[in-house]
Design a protein around this motif. Sequence first.
Motif, PDB file in Angstrom:
ATOM      1  N   THR A 242       0.832  -1.208   0.000  1.00 35.17           N
ATOM      2  CA  THR A 242       0.000   0.000   0.000  1.00 35.17           C
ATOM      3  C   THR A 242       0.863   1.253   0.000  1.00 35.17           C
ATOM      4  O   THR A 242       0.582   2.228  -0.708  1.00 35.17           O
ATOM      5  CB  THR A 242      -0.916   0.005   1.245  1.00 35.17           C
ATOM      6  OG1 THR A 242      -1.739  -1.165   1.226  1.00 35.17           O
ATOM      7  CG2 THR A 242      -1.793   1.246   1.259  1.00 35.17           C
ATOM      8  N   VAL A 243       1.943   1.206   0.777  1.00 34.17           N
ATOM      9  CA  VAL A 243       2.872   2.341   0.834  1.00 34.17           C
ATOM     10  C   VAL A 243       3.522   2.565  -0.523  1.00 34.17           C
ATOM     11  O   VAL A 243       3.643   3.703  -0.995  1.00 34.17           O
ATOM     12  CB  VAL A 243       3.948   2.096   1.915  1.00 34.17           C
ATOM     13  CG1 VAL A 243       5.072   3.121   1.792  1.00 34.17           C
ATOM     14  CG2 VAL A 243       3.340   2.151   3.307  1.00 34.17           C
ATOM     15  N   LEU A 244       3.936   1.487  -1.180  1.00 33.04           N
ATOM     16  CA  LEU A 244       4.608   1.613  -2.475  1.00 33.04           C
ATOM     17  C   LEU A 244       3.684   2.226  -3.523  1.00 33.04           C
ATOM     18  O   LEU A 244       4.138   2.965  -4.401  1.00 33.04           O
ATOM     19  CB  LEU A 244       5.101   0.240  -2.941  1.00 33.04           C
ATOM     20  CG  LEU A 244       6.181  -0.421  -2.073  1.00 33.04           C
ATOM     21  CD1 LEU A 244       6.664  -1.711  -2.716  1.00 33.04           C
ATOM     22  CD2 LEU A 244       7.345   0.522  -1.839  1.00 33.04           C
ATOM     23  N   ASP A 245       2.393   1.922  -3.430  1.00 36.44           N
ATOM     24  CA  ASP A 245       1.440   2.548  -4.355  1.00 36.44           C
ATOM     25  C   ASP A 245       1.416   4.061  -4.170  1.00 36.44           C
ATOM     26  O   ASP A 245       1.305   4.815  -5.151  1.00 36.44           O
ATOM     27  CB  ASP A 245       0.038   1.977  -4.121  1.00 36.44           C
ATOM     28  CG  ASP A 245      -0.089   0.536  -4.607  1.00 36.44           C
ATOM     29  OD1 ASP A 245       0.742   0.126  -5.436  1.00 36.44           O
ATOM     30  OD2 ASP A 245      -1.006  -0.165  -4.139  1.00 36.44           O
ATOM     31  N   ASP A 246       1.551   4.500  -2.922  1.00 38.86           N
ATOM     32  CA  ASP A 246       1.535   5.938  -2.637  1.00 38.86           C
ATOM     33  C   ASP A 246       2.842   6.603  -3.055  1.00 38.86           C
ATOM     34  O   ASP A 246       2.841   7.753  -3.518  1.00 38.86           O
ATOM     35  CB  ASP A 246       1.291   6.184  -1.146  1.00 38.86           C
ATOM     36  CG  ASP A 246      -0.113   5.802  -0.717  1.00 38.86           C
ATOM     37  OD1 ASP A 246      -1.002   5.766  -1.581  1.00 38.86           O
ATOM     38  OD2 ASP A 246      -0.315   5.534   0.490  1.00 38.86           O
ATOM     39  N   VAL A 247       3.936   5.882  -2.899  1.00 42.52           N
ATOM     40  CA  VAL A 247       5.253   6.459  -3.203  1.00 42.52           C
ATOM     41  C   VAL A 247       5.437   6.646  -4.707  1.00 42.52           C
ATOM     42  O   VAL A 247       6.074   7.612  -5.150  1.00 42.52           O
ATOM     43  CB  VAL A 247       6.371   5.569  -2.617  1.00 42.52           C
ATOM     44  CG1 VAL A 247       7.740   6.011  -3.119  1.00 42.52           C
ATOM     45  CG2 VAL A 247       6.328   5.601  -1.093  1.00 42.52           C
ATOM     46  N   GLY A 248       4.900   5.725  -5.483  1.00 44.79           N
ATOM     47  CA  GLY A 248       5.053   5.812  -6.938  1.00 44.79           C
ATOM     48  C   GLY A 248       6.117   4.871  -7.452  1.00 44.79           C
ATOM     49  O   GLY A 248       6.558   3.946  -6.752  1.00 44.79           O
ATOM     50  N   ASP A 249       6.571   5.095  -8.667  1.00 45.40           N
ATOM     51  CA  ASP A 249       7.491   4.160  -9.325  1.00 45.40           C
ATOM     52  C   ASP A 249       8.963   4.433  -9.039  1.00 45.40           C
ATOM     53  O   ASP A 249       9.811   3.589  -9.308  1.00 45.40           O
ATOM     54  CB  ASP A 249       7.268   4.201 -10.845  1.00 45.40           C
ATOM     55  CG  ASP A 249       5.872   3.717 -11.223  1.00 45.40           C
ATOM     56  OD1 ASP A 249       5.321   2.883 -10.476  1.00 45.40           O
ATOM     57  OD2 ASP A 249       5.343   4.186 -12.253  1.00 45.40           O
ATOM     58  N   GLU A 250       9.287   5.605  -8.546  1.00 39.67           N
ATOM     59  CA  GLU A 250      10.685   5.924  -8.249  1.00 39.67           C
ATOM     60  C   GLU A 250      11.182   5.062  -7.087  1.00 39.67           C
ATOM     61  O   GLU A 250      10.458   4.822  -6.121  1.00 39.67           O
ATOM     62  CB  GLU A 250      10.839   7.401  -7.899  1.00 39.67           C
ATOM     63  CG  GLU A 250      10.545   8.351  -9.057  1.00 39.67           C
ATOM     64  CD  GLU A 250      11.569   8.197 -10.175  1.00 39.67           C
ATOM     65  OE1 GLU A 250      12.742   7.920  -9.859  1.00 39.67           O
ATOM     66  OE2 GLU A 250      11.207   8.370 -11.349  1.00 39.67           O
ATOM     67  N   ARG A 251      12.447   4.605  -7.182  1.00 39.11           N
ATOM     68  CA  ARG A 251      12.998   3.733  -6.154  1.00 39.11           C
ATOM     69  C   ARG A 251      14.375   4.224  -5.703  1.00 39.11           C
ATOM     70  O   ARG A 251      15.289   3.442  -5.471  1.00 39.11           O
ATOM     71  CB  ARG A 251      13.089   2.288  -6.675  1.00 39.11           C
ATOM     72  CG  ARG A 251      11.745   1.618  -6.905  1.00 39.11           C
ATOM     73  CD  ARG A 251      11.023   1.379  -5.589  1.00 39.11           C
ATOM     74  NE  ARG A 251       9.746   0.692  -5.784  1.00 39.11           N
ATOM     75  CZ  ARG A 251       8.593   1.299  -5.910  1.00 39.11           C
ATOM     76  NH1 ARG A 251       8.541   2.647  -5.888  1.00 39.11           N
ATOM     77  NH2 ARG A 251       7.469   0.627  -6.062  1.00 39.11           N
ATOM     78  N   GLY A 252      14.510   5.529  -5.565  1.00 40.65           N
ATOM     79  CA  GLY A 252      15.758   6.092  -5.054  1.00 40.65           C
ATOM     80  C   GLY A 252      15.802   6.038  -3.539  1.00 40.65           C
ATOM     81  O   GLY A 252      14.843   5.618  -2.874  1.00 40.65           O
ATOM     82  N   GLN A 253      16.904   6.485  -2.952  1.00 37.38           N
ATOM     83  CA  GLN A 253      17.054   6.443  -1.503  1.00 37.38           C
ATOM     84  C   GLN A 253      16.078   7.379  -0.803  1.00 37.38           C
ATOM     85  O   GLN A 253      15.539   7.037   0.250  1.00 37.38           O
ATOM     86  CB  GLN A 253      18.496   6.791  -1.108  1.00 37.38           C
ATOM     87  CG  GLN A 253      18.783   6.689   0.387  1.00 37.38           C
ATOM     88  CD  GLN A 253      18.556   5.300   0.942  1.00 37.38           C
ATOM     89  OE1 GLN A 253      18.545   4.310   0.208  1.00 37.38           O
ATOM     90  NE2 GLN A 253      18.368   5.222   2.256  1.00 37.38           N
ATOM     91  N   ASP A 254      15.821   8.538  -1.376  1.00 40.62           N
ATOM     92  CA  ASP A 254      14.862   9.463  -0.771  1.00 40.62           C
ATOM     93  C   ASP A 254      13.477   8.830  -0.717  1.00 40.62           C
ATOM     94  O   ASP A 254      12.751   8.975   0.281  1.00 40.62           O
ATOM     95  CB  ASP A 254      14.801  10.771  -1.558  1.00 40.62           C
ATOM     96  CG  ASP A 254      16.061  11.614  -1.387  1.00 40.62           C
ATOM     97  OD1 ASP A 254      16.820  11.359  -0.426  1.00 40.62           O
ATOM     98  OD2 ASP A 254      16.277  12.533  -2.214  1.00 40.62           O
ATOM     99  N   GLU A 255      13.115   8.126  -1.790  1.00 39.62           N
ATOM    100  CA  GLU A 255      11.817   7.461  -1.822  1.00 39.62           C
ATOM    101  C   GLU A 255      11.758   6.316  -0.797  1.00 39.62           C
ATOM    102  O   GLU A 255      10.706   6.074  -0.191  1.00 39.62           O
ATOM    103  CB  GLU A 255      11.524   6.907  -3.221  1.00 39.62           C
ATOM    104  CG  GLU A 255      11.161   7.963  -4.265  1.00 39.62           C
ATOM    105  CD  GLU A 255      12.381   8.772  -4.724  1.00 39.62           C
ATOM    106  OE1 GLU A 255      12.185   9.909  -5.180  1.00 39.62           O
ATOM    107  OE2 GLU A 255      13.520   8.245  -4.613  1.00 39.62           O
ATOM    108  N   PHE A 256      12.898   5.647  -0.597  1.00 40.14           N
ATOM    109  CA  PHE A 256      12.921   4.562   0.386  1.00 40.14           C
ATOM    110  C   PHE A 256      12.720   5.116   1.795  1.00 40.14           C
ATOM    111  O   PHE A 256      11.951   4.553   2.595  1.00 40.14           O
ATOM    112  CB  PHE A 256      14.243   3.801   0.312  1.00 40.14           C
ATOM    113  CG  PHE A 256      14.346   2.699   1.332  1.00 40.14           C
ATOM    114  CD1 PHE A 256      13.600   1.543   1.198  1.00 40.14           C
ATOM    115  CD2 PHE A 256      15.178   2.833   2.443  1.00 40.14           C
ATOM    116  CE1 PHE A 256      13.671   0.536   2.152  1.00 40.14           C
ATOM    117  CE2 PHE A 256      15.264   1.832   3.383  1.00 40.14           C
ATOM    118  CZ  PHE A 256      14.505   0.677   3.243  1.00 40.14           C
ATOM    119  N   VAL A 257      13.394   6.199   2.117  1.00 35.39           N
ATOM    120  CA  VAL A 257      13.238   6.826   3.437  1.00 35.39           C
ATOM    121  C   VAL A 257      11.795   7.268   3.637  1.00 35.39           C
ATOM    122  O   VAL A 257      11.199   7.068   4.711  1.00 35.39           O
ATOM    123  CB  VAL A 257      14.202   8.019   3.592  1.00 35.39           C
ATOM    124  CG1 VAL A 257      13.907   8.793   4.877  1.00 35.39           C
ATOM    125  CG2 VAL A 257      15.650   7.539   3.594  1.00 35.39           C
TER     126      VAL A 257
END
Length: 251
Positions: free
Chosen positions: A98-113
């Motif tokens: 569910t969180v990944l759906d909100d974060v979007g497709d980017e998978r950088g370190q900022d997105e991971f944090v």
Amino acid sequence: MFAKDCPFCIICPEVNEDGSNKIDSFIKFEVPIDPNDADGLKLSIQFLTLNSDDIADIFLFLISFNKLVDDLGIDEGEPRFRLFNLVLRADAQTNWATVLDDVGDERGQDEFVEACEQFLTQKVDRDCTINTKEWLNQIKKPRSMTVKKFMQRIKQINNLFAAMPLHEEGAIEDDRVDGFSEAELRNILKKASPREWRDTQERGNIHFDSTSAQVQYYKKLGNIDERKSSGRNNNNNNNNNNSVENRNEMN
């Protein structure tokens, strides 16, 4: 924000609320001792996967995950997303998705944090840090708990501040609320202890440079209280026995 909203307790329950024991599940990693020799001796790391909605368990998981990342030498960004999902059990993986759906497709370190922060705030309010600090400043040591066990529990909770969510949305890591210092922990212990102990310490103008010394001092005061209480109980029993004997003689 109120101390009563703190999600912790001083005496930890031994079973889940439904009465069942939590079943731990581990995942095993093997890391070459020599990074340049992949076929050489390896270090085995057992990692406890997240199988709980308990707030303390989640905080400990996040702290352990950061150490695992360092031990395995995991690169920032996408590899950490994959590793995080790997060490979650089924229910937690659903929440992560569910969180990944909100974060979007980017998978950088900022997105991971950001994703980790969102995952955490699904389980706990952002006020957790402030509420816990207020609660620890008001807590009293249970009579059934030894001074040593009480201080150990306070330190356990204090170590979790590093994993608690940022106190407001949009805050940065530099805004994170730190845990208590050793001096502040000693003050918490002093306020949490019986008034008689605090008065005795103040009358003697006694100060401590370590929590271990303070714990030992209060332990001695507790032992003195127990001996006094035991003596009073023995005197009461003797007086009761004497009263019974006198009545019997009169009869």
